[in-house]
Design an enzyme around this catalytic site. Structure first.
Site, mmCIF file in Angstrom:
data_model
loop_
_atom_site.group_PDB
_atom_site.id
_atom_site.type_symbol
_atom_site.label_atom_id
_atom_site.label_comp_id
_atom_site.label_asym_id
_atom_site.label_seq_id
_atom_site.Cartn_x
_atom_site.Cartn_y
_atom_site.Cartn_z
ATOM 1 C CB CYS A 119 -1.095 -0.051 1.052
ATOM 2 S SG CYS A 119 -1.978 -1.235 1.360
ATOM 3 C CD GLU A 157 -2.258 4.098 2.667
ATOM 4 O OE1 GLU A 157 -3.697 4.613 3.210
ATOM 5 O OE2 GLU A 157 -1.998 3.107 2.249
ATOM 6 C CB CYS A 183 -5.786 -1.141 4.450
ATOM 7 S SG CYS A 183 -4.240 -1.059 4.461
ATOM 8 C CB CYS A 231 -1.952 0.911 5.975
ATOM 9 S SG CYS A 231 -1.585 0.852 4.254
#
Length: 160
Positions: free
Chosen positions: A73, A75, A112, A115
């Site tokens: 991801c 992040e 999410c 993250c």
């Protein structure tokens, strides 16, 4: 039995135009890097810009892989790069923009679960909260002063 009530506060901006000039610039960086995401499978692109206490700006976009768990991801791409390149710096602010390729989501998209756990690790490591601003492609921007506001019962090293 007893009940525990957990409340949180999130600031809501009607649009990025309500952000300070610096915050607007950082969100624009997140929007720009979102467009560089490699998301051929989900078609869901995310961009992040981080502000470090040393004045450096770190960006990241999601990077997918045909072996789905092998991707990352946005992040975590940004956080792990910051941790590697600037190991003694603290993350002060995080700006996130997320949206599918084929539409312009107007609702804020939070990090999410994976993250959130990674952000929590860095908040605990630096012993200081990270302000998180998140949005879709357009529309409202949500701001939380700490990851703990969106993950109040976080798992940390005290349990290990």
């Amino acid at each position: 039995m007893k009940q525990i009530s957990i409340t949180t506060t999130i600031s809501v901006y009607n649009s990025i135009e309500e952000l300070s000039e610096f915050e607007l610039q950082m969100m624009q960086k997140a929007i720009a890097v979102r467009k560089t995401a490699y998301a051929p499978y989900s078609k869901f692109k995310v961009g992040v810009s981080l502000v470090l206490d040393n004045g450096k700006i770190v960006t990241g976009s999601n990077q997918e892989n045909a072996a789905y768990p092998s991707g990352l991801c946005a992040e975590r791409v940004a956080i792990f790069h910051a941790g590697s390149a600037f190991p003694n710096s603290k993350i002060k602010q995080m700006f996130i923009s997320a949206s599918p390729e084929n539409e312009e989501l107007e609702v804020p998209i939070p990090p999410c679960g994976a993250c959130r756990q990674s952000i929590a690790e860095y908040e605990m490591k630096q012993e200081e909260p990270i302000a998180i601003f998140f949005m879709g492609a357009t529309g409202e921007v949500y701001k939380t002063d700490s990851l703990k506001n969106i993950l109040p019962l976080l798992f940390d090293k005290k349990y290990l």
